[in-house]
Write a protein that holds these residues in place. Sequence first.
Motif, PDB file in Angstrom:
ATOM      1  N   MET A 251       0.835  -1.194   0.000  1.00 46.88           N
ATOM      2  CA  MET A 251       0.000   0.000   0.000  1.00 46.88           C
ATOM      3  C   MET A 251       0.876   1.253   0.000  1.00 46.88           C
ATOM      4  O   MET A 251       1.871   1.325   0.695  1.00 46.88           O
ATOM      5  N   GLU A 252       0.513   2.229  -0.795  1.00 46.15           N
ATOM      6  CA  GLU A 252       1.291   3.447  -0.905  1.00 46.15           C
ATOM      7  C   GLU A 252       1.140   4.313   0.338  1.00 46.15           C
ATOM      8  O   GLU A 252       0.103   4.307   0.986  1.00 46.15           O
ATOM      9  N   GLN A 253       2.183   5.048   0.636  1.00 49.31           N
ATOM     10  CA  GLN A 253       2.168   6.005   1.731  1.00 49.31           C
ATOM     11  C   GLN A 253       1.480   7.280   1.239  1.00 49.31           C
ATOM     12  O   GLN A 253       1.456   7.558   0.043  1.00 49.31           O
ATOM     13  N   PRO A 254       0.944   8.091   2.173  1.00 46.64           N
ATOM     14  CA  PRO A 254       0.251   9.321   1.755  1.00 46.64           C
ATOM     15  C   PRO A 254       1.115  10.272   0.917  1.00 46.64           C
ATOM     16  O   PRO A 254       0.625  10.840  -0.054  1.00 46.64           O
ATOM     17  N   ILE A 255       2.381  10.437   1.283  1.00 45.41           N
ATOM     18  CA  ILE A 255       3.245  11.331   0.510  1.00 45.41           C
ATOM     19  C   ILE A 255       3.464  10.761  -0.886  1.00 45.41           C
ATOM     20  O   ILE A 255       3.384  11.484  -1.879  1.00 45.41           O
ATOM     21  N   GLU A 256       3.707   9.466  -0.969  1.00 43.89           N
ATOM     22  CA  GLU A 256       3.913   8.844  -2.271  1.00 43.89           C
ATOM     23  C   GLU A 256       2.661   8.959  -3.134  1.00 43.89           C
ATOM     24  O   GLU A 256       2.742   9.270  -4.322  1.00 43.89           O
ATOM     25  N   SER A 257       1.506   8.761  -2.538  1.00 39.58           N
ATOM     26  CA  SER A 257       0.243   8.888  -3.277  1.00 39.58           C
ATOM     27  C   SER A 257       0.050  10.311  -3.796  1.00 39.58           C
ATOM     28  O   SER A 257      -0.393  10.507  -4.936  1.00 39.58           O
TER      29      SER A 257
ATOM     30  N   SER B  69       6.027   3.234  -7.841  1.00 34.30           N
ATOM     31  CA  SER B  69       7.101   3.829  -7.044  1.00 34.30           C
ATOM     32  C   SER B  69       8.492   3.481  -7.565  1.00 34.30           C
ATOM     33  O   SER B  69       9.448   4.189  -7.283  1.00 34.30           O
ATOM     34  N   GLY B  70       8.618   2.426  -8.343  1.00 28.46           N
ATOM     35  CA  GLY B  70       9.919   2.024  -8.855  1.00 28.46           C
ATOM     36  C   GLY B  70      10.329   2.711 -10.142  1.00 28.46           C
ATOM     37  O   GLY B  70      11.463   2.558 -10.596  1.00 28.46           O
ATOM     38  N   GLN B  71       9.437   3.483 -10.728  1.00 30.89           N
ATOM     39  CA  GLN B  71       9.755   4.167 -11.981  1.00 30.89           C
ATOM     40  C   GLN B  71      10.484   5.481 -11.705  1.00 30.89           C
ATOM     41  O   GLN B  71      10.216   6.149 -10.715  1.00 30.89           O
TER      42      GLN B  71
ATOM     43  N   ASP C  73      15.598  20.357  -3.213  1.00 29.82           N
ATOM     44  CA  ASP C  73      16.973  20.582  -3.665  1.00 29.82           C
ATOM     45  C   ASP C  73      17.101  19.867  -5.002  1.00 29.82           C
ATOM     46  O   ASP C  73      17.171  18.637  -5.056  1.00 29.82           O
ATOM     47  N   MET C  74      17.101  20.619  -6.078  1.00 30.04           N
ATOM     48  CA  MET C  74      17.105  19.999  -7.400  1.00 30.04           C
ATOM     49  C   MET C  74      18.385  19.215  -7.662  1.00 30.04           C
ATOM     50  O   MET C  74      18.415  18.359  -8.529  1.00 30.04           O
ATOM     51  N   ASP C  75      19.451  19.498  -6.898  1.00 28.45           N
ATOM     52  CA  ASP C  75      20.657  18.682  -7.014  1.00 28.45           C
ATOM     53  C   ASP C  75      20.434  17.327  -6.361  1.00 28.45           C
ATOM     54  O   ASP C  75      20.971  16.317  -6.800  1.00 28.45           O
ATOM     55  N   GLY C  76      19.638  17.306  -5.301  1.00 32.40           N
ATOM     56  CA  GLY C  76      19.355  16.068  -4.589  1.00 32.40           C
ATOM     57  C   GLY C  76      18.335  15.197  -5.295  1.00 32.40           C
ATOM     58  O   GLY C  76      18.315  13.987  -5.128  1.00 32.40           O
ATOM     59  N   LEU C  77      17.472  15.826  -6.066  1.00 30.85           N
ATOM     60  CA  LEU C  77      16.462  15.094  -6.819  1.00 30.85           C
ATOM     61  C   LEU C  77      16.806  15.171  -8.299  1.00 30.85           C
ATOM     62  O   LEU C  77      16.701  16.215  -8.917  1.00 30.85           O
ATOM     63  N   SER C  78      17.228  14.073  -8.834  1.00 28.70           N
ATOM     64  CA  SER C  78      17.587  14.066 -10.251  1.00 28.70           C
ATOM     65  C   SER C  78      16.452  13.473 -11.068  1.00 28.70           C
ATOM     66  O   SER C  78      15.511  12.888 -10.538  1.00 28.70           O
TER      67      SER C  78
ATOM     68  N   SER D 120      15.761   9.901 -10.340  1.00 32.16           N
ATOM     69  CA  SER D 120      15.181   9.473  -9.069  1.00 32.16           C
ATOM     70  C   SER D 120      13.875   8.726  -9.326  1.00 32.16           C
ATOM     71  O   SER D 120      13.084   9.116 -10.186  1.00 32.16           O
ATOM     72  N   THR D 121      13.665   7.666  -8.558  1.00 32.75           N
ATOM     73  CA  THR D 121      12.399   6.949  -8.672  1.00 32.75           C
ATOM     74  C   THR D 121      11.339   7.685  -7.855  1.00 32.75           C
ATOM     75  O   THR D 121      11.663   8.518  -6.998  1.00 32.75           O
ATOM     76  N   ILE D 122      10.091   7.353  -8.092  1.00 37.34           N
ATOM     77  CA  ILE D 122       8.994   7.957  -7.336  1.00 37.34           C
ATOM     78  C   ILE D 122       9.181   7.655  -5.851  1.00 37.34           C
ATOM     79  O   ILE D 122       8.991   8.523  -5.003  1.00 37.34           O
ATOM     80  N   GLY D 123       9.602   6.441  -5.536  1.00 33.39           N
ATOM     81  CA  GLY D 123       9.857   6.061  -4.145  1.00 33.39           C
ATOM     82  C   GLY D 123      10.957   6.897  -3.517  1.00 33.39           C
ATOM     83  O   GLY D 123      10.857   7.305  -2.357  1.00 33.39           O
ATOM     84  N   GLU D 124      12.021   7.180  -4.278  1.00 32.62           N
ATOM     85  CA  GLU D 124      13.118   8.013  -3.771  1.00 32.62           C
ATOM     86  C   GLU D 124      12.665   9.448  -3.544  1.00 32.62           C
ATOM     87  O   GLU D 124      13.047  10.087  -2.568  1.00 32.62           O
ATOM     88  N   VAL D 125      11.835   9.950  -4.444  1.00 29.84           N
ATOM     89  CA  VAL D 125      11.289  11.304  -4.276  1.00 29.84           C
ATOM     90  C   VAL D 125      10.422  11.353  -3.021  1.00 29.84           C
ATOM     91  O   VAL D 125      10.516  12.287  -2.219  1.00 29.84           O
ATOM     92  N   ALA D 126       9.591  10.332  -2.830  1.00 24.95           N
ATOM     93  CA  ALA D 126       8.738  10.273  -1.637  1.00 24.95           C
ATOM     94  C   ALA D 126       9.589  10.219  -0.373  1.00 24.95           C
ATOM     95  O   ALA D 126       9.307  10.936   0.601  1.00 24.95           O
ATOM     96  N   ASP D 127      10.643   9.410  -0.377  1.00 25.43           N
ATOM     97  CA  ASP D 127      11.539   9.333   0.788  1.00 25.43           C
ATOM     98  C   ASP D 127      12.199  10.680   1.066  1.00 25.43           C
ATOM     99  O   ASP D 127      12.343  11.081   2.227  1.00 25.43           O
ATOM    100  N   TYR D 128      12.574  11.383   0.003  1.00 29.03           N
ATOM    101  CA  TYR D 128      13.184  12.711   0.155  1.00 29.03           C
ATOM    102  C   TYR D 128      12.229  13.650   0.903  1.00 29.03           C
ATOM    103  O   TYR D 128      12.613  14.300   1.861  1.00 29.03           O
ATOM    104  N   TYR D 129      10.984  13.685   0.449  1.00 27.11           N
ATOM    105  CA  TYR D 129      10.004  14.574   1.100  1.00 27.11           C
ATOM    106  C   TYR D 129       9.671  14.122   2.508  1.00 27.11           C
ATOM    107  O   TYR D 129       9.440  14.950   3.388  1.00 27.11           O
TER     108      TYR D 129
END
Length: 78
Positions: free
Chosen positions: A1-7, A26-28, A56-61, A64-73
């Motif tokens: 199940m997706e997390q609220p931020i990821e959703s 989330s893996g894309q 941080d646009m340097d931190g998010l390339s 980055s996968t959707i899951g990585e973006v969600a983890d960042y936030y």
Amino acid sequence: MEQPIESAIIKEISNTLGIPETSISSGQSIEELGMTSILAVQLASKLEQQFGVKADMDGLSMHSTIGEVADYYKTKAK
């Protein structure tokens, strides 16, 4: 199940790119979904408004996968 931020991120990507949420996982990477750098900046702005976190646009390339973006936030929102 997706997390609220990821959703929420998937919903914004869907709105930005005009593709169904169900075709985003989330893996894309955001680049794999057809996100351009200009659209990525627009997406980051929308997510900043929603989560109150400046990306941080340097931190998010584009690779980055959707899951990585969600983890960042998740880590920045704490």
